[in-house]
Write an enzyme that holds these catalytic residues in place. Structure first.
Site, mmCIF file in Angstrom:
data_model
loop_
_atom_site.group_PDB
_atom_site.id
_atom_site.type_symbol
_atom_site.label_atom_id
_atom_site.label_comp_id
_atom_site.label_asym_id
_atom_site.label_seq_id
_atom_site.Cartn_x
_atom_site.Cartn_y
_atom_site.Cartn_z
ATOM 1 N N GLU B 188 0.947 -1.305 0.015
ATOM 2 C CA GLU B 188 -0.106 0.073 -0.032
ATOM 3 C C GLU B 188 0.748 1.089 -0.130
ATOM 4 O OE1 GLU B 188 0.707 1.603 2.976
ATOM 5 O OE2 GLU B 188 1.614 -0.100 3.685
ATOM 6 N N GLU B 331 4.474 -0.405 1.259
ATOM 7 C CA GLU B 331 4.791 -0.725 -0.019
ATOM 8 C C GLU B 331 4.819 -2.290 -0.402
ATOM 9 O OE1 GLU B 331 8.548 1.017 -1.658
ATOM 10 O OE2 GLU B 331 7.828 3.424 -0.756
#
Lengths: 365, 365
Positions: B188, B331
């Site tokens: 994310e 991430e």
């Protein structure tokens, strides 16, 4: 080579080891701060990257060529019934390495590492030794002796034997450097070697044998009590060992432990990253660090084994393990897994964009 | 798709999730006992291998095709000054993913994973979005809304927005399955999303905001105190949320969190292994597990982040993280590293020889 030549090789190797220049770590941290991520957010990967920079003396360290070296040898102390497995398993497992069927074969592949297997003192036949079938494997048979003497009765090695095994380890570090390897994993195979490792750990730490002796490959509580007694006898028989790491190694060690100690010294002298594995490999690295304290700066502690002596040793050399997956297999399997973490640290450090180059806004403060 | 269609997709997906057949774990353990290593000596790798067998319903699980899906979205609550970075960084970092310059680009490569980036609600321009240059990257722009509403003032999403984001996550799981992916990492990007995650964690755990709110990408102590107050306001404004995970997600979540929740549901329905990442991804996985408890059986907890809420969530779903490297980047970077451990577990399980086949003596007992 003669014993005097072995001694000279070891001595010269130790003299060539120098501390890393820590200004590389500062420069690496500066680079990390410019990369497109919050400062420090890659955690221990940033610390690993900084150490690689210092070891390799570059801000763009390379760890693409990796090797695990597995030294195998037998231990006279296996006669005391200190292992859950018979002593022939040492040679049989070396045969398994050569055929590609062991855990380290699978995990080295995953880690992108090649594998060298060196027989420095197996006491039994190695099946299939004339024709290894594992792809890309390097196989060296250089038996110093068919196993050590029983440390519960006498010293494990003569000095000449220890120096020869150490020189074989140094030779593997040199071969690795010639082959372009920059990250060297420390593996071992030897039925009975956790008993030797426990005796050495008790000596180096000053702790009682029962505090640093564990079930190894899986002893039941009764057998563990007997193993502790064997370690106690080994310490009593071999007398007060004072502070000389060579004497600790010679009297209580093993040929594969001496070779791994040599590999550590040779690797540090050649500025290679050294990835320890479990209890046995860490014993060897700790002895190397007693011989030359700067060795510590080239070490990456791969993982924490459940063997109680392992944490003691890591504390002695001031290293925090990268992984804690409850592995206790040896062979270099923990080193292989840690290599992927070290490789990731180098990749992020070398390949990421900076805030400037990517056009990303840095934090407001 | 209409909101009613989104609702139907989510409902059908949840209905298709079934618990794993745990007899596969027993069969996997039997296989592990025959492999040429002491029983249990690969530690947590053996547990991982057993779970992969149960998820894939085979004794030879395959994890060679791996994917990290990074969902990106903005958060209205960023207006409260809860992040060390300005909100435009969400879009800028998505641009960095597309150009191949972020940490996740480097670490996905190391993990042998491909990368999908899905904009489900970025509020600013994504540089270079018309022509991604990172090799092999899949890029989907499906903005549900340009960021959520500010949870310190009102509910983050309308139900239709949440369902659309969840359906986008489910669609990514389905795309991955079509592409032969068996291991799916949860990534994310969203400035402000650790505030949303803290509010959700406080609600799910019943703990006070100050116990589950941390510095995120790096707040100083004063800013952290203000962030805790924002979480407190978010909880007060959004009222008692009772036990409905959909309502918790809708009122306090984010579009990328809803999409990751959908990815978890879709992945579990399709029997894919789901690798969580840090705090934010674990919030989404925990919500998915509240919706369908069997989701937990498909989860691998990648690592432990220093964010205080992360451990709380892992305890809620009964998961032990594989790694603890003090990473706090998101991430999907932790998921990428954990994939190499999961890959190693599968490799050892599938590739090792047995005692019989290798001619190695088993233990005496």
């Amino acid at each position: 080579m003669s014993s005097e030549e072995d001694r000279a090789v070891v001595k010269e190797t130790v003299q060539r080891i120098s501390p890393v220049d820590r200004s590389w770590i500062q420069s690496a941290e500066e680079r990390q701060r410019r990369l497109t991520k919050p400062p420090g957010s890659l955690g221990r990967l940033e610390e690993v990257a900084g150490r690689l920079c210092a070891i390799q003396q570059t801000l763009l360290p390379r760890v693409s060529r990796r090797r695990i070296v597995v030294f195998a040898a037998d231990h006279g102390v296996a006669a005391e019934g200190v292992s859950a497995y018979p002593a022939e398993v040492t040679g049989q497992m070396v045969g398994n390495f050569l055929a590609g069927g062991a855990a380290i074969n699978a995990l080295a592949r995953v880690a992108g590492a090649d594998l060298s297997v060196v027989d420095v003192g197996v006491a039994s036949e190695v099946p299939g030794m004339s024709a290894p079938t594992a792809p890309g494997l390097r196989w060296v048979q250089s038996r110093v002796r068919e196993g050590t003497r029983n440390i519960a009765r006498e010293a494990a090695m003569l000095e000449a034997e220890m120096l020869e095994a150490m020189r074989l380890g140094i030779a593997e570090a040199e071969q690795a450097a010639r082959d372009g390897v920059t990250l060297l994993g420390m593996g071992e195979m030897g039925i009975g070697n956790s008993t030797a490792a426990s005796a050495i750990t008790a000596t180096l730490s000053g702790l009682a044998p029962e505090q640093v002796t564990g079930p190894g490959t899986g002893l039941d509580p009764g057998a563990l009590r007997r193993k502790v007694q064997v370690v106690e006898r080994a310490l009593a028989v071999n007398g007060s060992l004072a502070e000389d790491p060579y004497e600790v190694l010679r009297k209580l060690g093993g040929l594969e432990i001496a070779a791994l100690c040599g590999l550590s010294l040779g690797g540090a002298a050649l500025r290679l990253g050294l990835v320890t594995d479990g209890f046995i490999a860490t014993v060897a690295a700790t002895l190397a660090a007693r011989i030359s304290p700067a060795v510590i700066e080239y070490l990456f502690a791969a993982h924490l084994s459940p063997e109680p002596g392992h944490r003691v040793l890591l504390d002695l050399v001031g290293q925090r393990p990268l992984l804690d997956l409850e592995m206790r297999l040896g062979e270099g399997t923990g080193a292989a897994l840690a290599m992927t973490v070290i490789g990731a640290a180098a990749a992020a450090h070398c390949e990421m964009a900076t805030f400037d180059s990517a056009g990303v806004s840095d934090r407001g403060d």
